[in-house]
Design an enzyme around this catalytic site. Structure first.
Site, PDB file in Angstrom:
ATOM      1  N   CYS A 299      -4.456   9.171  -6.576  1.00 12.00           N
ATOM      2  CA  CYS A 299      -5.288   8.868  -5.404  1.00 12.00           C
ATOM      3  C   CYS A 299      -6.429   9.886  -5.320  1.00 12.00           C
ATOM      4  O   CYS A 299      -6.180  11.091  -5.298  1.00 12.00           O
ATOM      5  CB  CYS A 299      -4.468   8.907  -4.116  1.00 12.00           C
ATOM      6  SG  CYS A 299      -5.505   8.606  -2.659  1.00 12.00           S
TER       7      CYS A 299
ATOM      8  N   LYS B 122       0.831  -1.209   0.000  1.00  6.58           N
ATOM      9  CA  LYS B 122       0.000   0.000   0.000  1.00  6.58           C
ATOM     10  C   LYS B 122       0.868   1.263   0.000  1.00  6.58           C
ATOM     11  O   LYS B 122       2.018   1.227   0.414  1.00  6.58           O
ATOM     12  CB  LYS B 122      -0.973  -0.006   1.168  1.00  6.58           C
ATOM     13  CG  LYS B 122      -0.390   0.396   2.535  1.00  6.58           C
ATOM     14  CD  LYS B 122      -1.372   0.096   3.618  1.00  6.58           C
ATOM     15  CE  LYS B 122      -2.505   1.051   3.846  1.00  6.58           C
ATOM     16  NZ  LYS B 122      -3.181   1.905   2.948  1.00  6.58           N
TER      17      LYS B 122
ATOM     18  N   THR C 151      -8.781   3.823  -8.333  1.00 10.46           N
ATOM     19  CA  THR C 151     -10.216   4.025  -8.143  1.00 10.46           C
ATOM     20  C   THR C 151     -10.604   5.353  -8.790  1.00 10.46           C
ATOM     21  O   THR C 151      -9.785   6.257  -8.907  1.00 10.46           O
ATOM     22  CB  THR C 151     -10.600   4.056  -6.653  1.00 10.46           C
ATOM     23  OG1 THR C 151      -9.882   5.110  -6.020  1.00 10.46           O
ATOM     24  CG2 THR C 151     -10.278   2.735  -5.970  1.00 10.46           C
TER      25      THR C 151
ATOM     26  N   LEU D  23      -4.973   6.929   2.302  1.00 11.30           N
ATOM     27  CA  LEU D  23      -3.534   6.633   2.395  1.00 11.30           C
ATOM     28  C   LEU D  23      -3.028   6.469   3.826  1.00 11.30           C
ATOM     29  O   LEU D  23      -1.909   6.888   4.141  1.00 11.30           O
ATOM     30  CB  LEU D  23      -2.693   7.713   1.679  1.00 11.30           C
ATOM     31  CG  LEU D  23      -2.916   7.918   0.186  1.00 11.30           C
ATOM     32  CD1 LEU D  23      -1.823   8.843  -0.376  1.00 11.30           C
ATOM     33  CD2 LEU D  23      -2.940   6.628  -0.595  1.00 11.30           C
TER      34      LEU D  23
ATOM     35  N   GLY E 120     -14.190  -1.931  -8.582  1.00 14.04           N
ATOM     36  CA  GLY E 120     -15.052  -3.101  -8.751  1.00 14.04           C
ATOM     37  C   GLY E 120     -15.543  -3.237 -10.175  1.00 14.04           C
ATOM     38  O   GLY E 120     -15.164  -2.478 -11.069  1.00 14.04           O
TER      39      GLY E 120
END
Lengths: 253, 274
Positions: free
Chosen positions: B125, B42, B185, B70, B203
């Site tokens: 991000c 991560k 994302t 984060l 997803g």
């Protein structure tokens, strides 16, 4: 498959539903057969179930009890996942990761259990394994009460309280029982636990709480299900769900 | 059972990569991590970050929105406590990094480059209270150009499928990036109990957007592409391969099925958009 952790590990597996029955309004009791999960399961731990039907993440449920090679969970139908789960039948299989979380610590002395709503599940399991004490269980409405009279057989004094009919909450009456107990265990809505933590801190009673937060992976990887503690955000799934009351930072609750 | 593949100058034992953010620091469950061709830890920042206040995750039909923000232990802790354990697992180690300025990027690269196979630059991000870097391609290009001079290790850029992915990819490729991960994302908003939260959508809901983005990137550039968006079975892998992707990144599906490898047919494909 079994994955190892410092506290005994867990299984990513499927298991057979031995029974599913209504326990109260929109609340179901489900018995799941898995010998190894049952033998590992400790009070305060939870199972993480994939409900199917195009849902994307699992749903966590506290373990209500275990008997032999089975564990029992209770759940309320609140959304798509639990709706699908409630339509499962005896003999169907369920996709689960379990047992997860750190569980309650073993504490000597006389316990006081304070459960709100479905918070009854982890405390019910815990109370089957402790010395005799007092079990206070409150719900908002009468039709939400699930039967736990069996706990009297374990020597506990059971006090059931319904806000709608009696106009009282568990936090209104718990102090009556506080002096006679050595440790408080609680699970339920965050606001209730905040109040309980305040009462216990003031009276210098040891207190352990099972916290809840919207959860992702359930195994400590995604950092979604955090609660604020005095030492920063902690993961409910692996650092909890049980936290000592004095470690939680309640400012935002 | 899978073939070794070359990606971004690396040889990885299979074409499946665990996405940054969905798999912790990568070493927590060696039995899961070792199945992947590579694991991306991560995102690490120079200083520890506590992340956003909960709620941090929301399920929406067909996807997941997260706003973790984060959360990480910071460079020093990561390098001392986590990286040594990650390196013991028999898989290729990639670490995602994010700097707020050139000095921070440089410090992250300087500390980590000798210890990892490659670094992933998190340029997209959605959960920072500032503009997403890839919205400003020229700024991204300048950062990459400067960072390129600091290391010979492969640098991989994580971009998203909605901020001019093809233009950004070819620009970054020209400035020396070794590969692209598409997609992070996608910025989204979600309502819960009357409050609106900003987060990143992932997803199967985003698969078609990511497929389109990858086709466009491939049309413009030969840069190696890692596809990330709703992969949950071999059908998705096949679709992404046809679109031009070289390797396949598993993200939010790991929240549901951490043991998804070896991949089989798509889980829950009924009713999917194809």
């Amino acid at each position: 498959m079994k994955l190892k952790t410092e506290n005994g590990g867990f299984f990513v597996t499927s298991a057979e539903i031995l029974s599913i029955k209504p326990a109260a309004e929109k609340i179901f009791l489900m018995e799941i057969k898995h010998e190894k999960i049952s033998s590992l399961a400790r009070p305060g731990q939870f199972v993480h179930i994939y409900c199917g039907g195009g849902t994307s993440i699992r749903r966590p449920f506290s373990i209500f009890s275990k008997t032999g090679d089975c564990i029992e969970i209770i759940f309320r139908v609140v959304g798509r996942g639990t709706e699908i789960l409630s339509r499962k039948r005896k003999g169907d299989s369920v996709d689960l990761i379990a047992p997860l979380g750190n569980g309650f610590p073993v504490v000597c002395g006389r316990p006081l259990f304070v459960a709100g709503g479905l918070g009854v599940a982890p405390l019910h399991f815990l109370s089957l394994a402790t010395a005799a004490g007092v079990f206070i269980y409150g719900t908002k409405r009468k039709n939400e009460i699930i039967p736990i009279e069996s706990l009297k057989a374990s020597g506990h004094k059971v006090v059931i309280l319904c806000e709608e009919t009696e106009g009282k909450k568990v936090t209104d009456i718990m102090e009556e029982y506080l002096n006679d107990c050595d440790v408080v265990f609680s699970a339920g809505p965050a606001k209730m636990m905040k109040k309980i933590a305040e009462i216990c801190l003031k009276k210098k009673k040891k207190c352990f709480l099972s916290m809840e937060e919207r959860m992702g992976c359930g195994i400590g990887l995604c950092r979604s299900c955090v609660v604020k503690t005095k030492t920063g955000y902690k993961r409910v799934c692996v650092d909890g769900p049980v936290f000592p009351a004095e470690t939680v930072d309640w400012k935002d609750v | 059972m899978y073939d070794t593949v070359r990606f971004a100058g690396l040889e990885i034992k299979n074409p499946f990569i665990a996405a940054s953010g969905c798999f912790g620091y990568g070493w927590e469950f060696p039995a899961l991590s070792e199945k992947f061709g590579a694991v991306v830890a991560k995102t690490i920042t120079v200083k520890p970050r506590e992340g956003n206040s909960p709620p941090r995750i929301f399920e929406v039909p067909g996807g997941v929105i997260n706003r973790v923000g984060l959360q990480n232990c910071g460079l020093k802790n990561f390098a001392e406590k986590h990286l040594p354990r990650l390196k013991k697992i028999g898989t290729t180690v990639i670490v995602s990094i994010f700097g707020e300025n050139f000095r921070q990027w440089a410090e992250l690269i300087g500390t980590l480059e000798k210890e990892v196979a490659a670094l992933e630059l998190n340029l997209s991000c959605p959960n920072l209270n500032k503009q997403i870097l890839t919205k400003n391609p020229e700024k991204c290009g300048n950062i990459v150009e400067k960072l390129r001079k600091l290391t010979d290790k492969p640098l991989i850029a994580k971009i998203n499928a909605v901020d001019s992915p093809a233009a950004v990819s070819s620009l970054l490729s020209d400035r020396g990036i070794d590969a692209i991960v598409c997609s992070n994302t996608i910025p989204a908003r979600v309502e819960l109990n009357g409050r609106i939260y900003k987060g990143g959508l992932s997803g199967r809901l985003i698969k078609n957007f990511v497929l389109k983005a990858i086709r466009e990137i491939r049309k413009k550039s030969d840069v190696p592409i890692a596809a990330c968006g709703g992969i949950r079975g071999l059908k998705d892998v096949d679709d992404y391969r046809k679109a031009g992707a070289d390797v396949f990144v598993l993200g939010s599906v790991l929240l549901r099925q951490p043991d998804i490898l070896p991949l089989e047919k798509n889980i829950d494909s009924e009713g999917d958009i194809v």
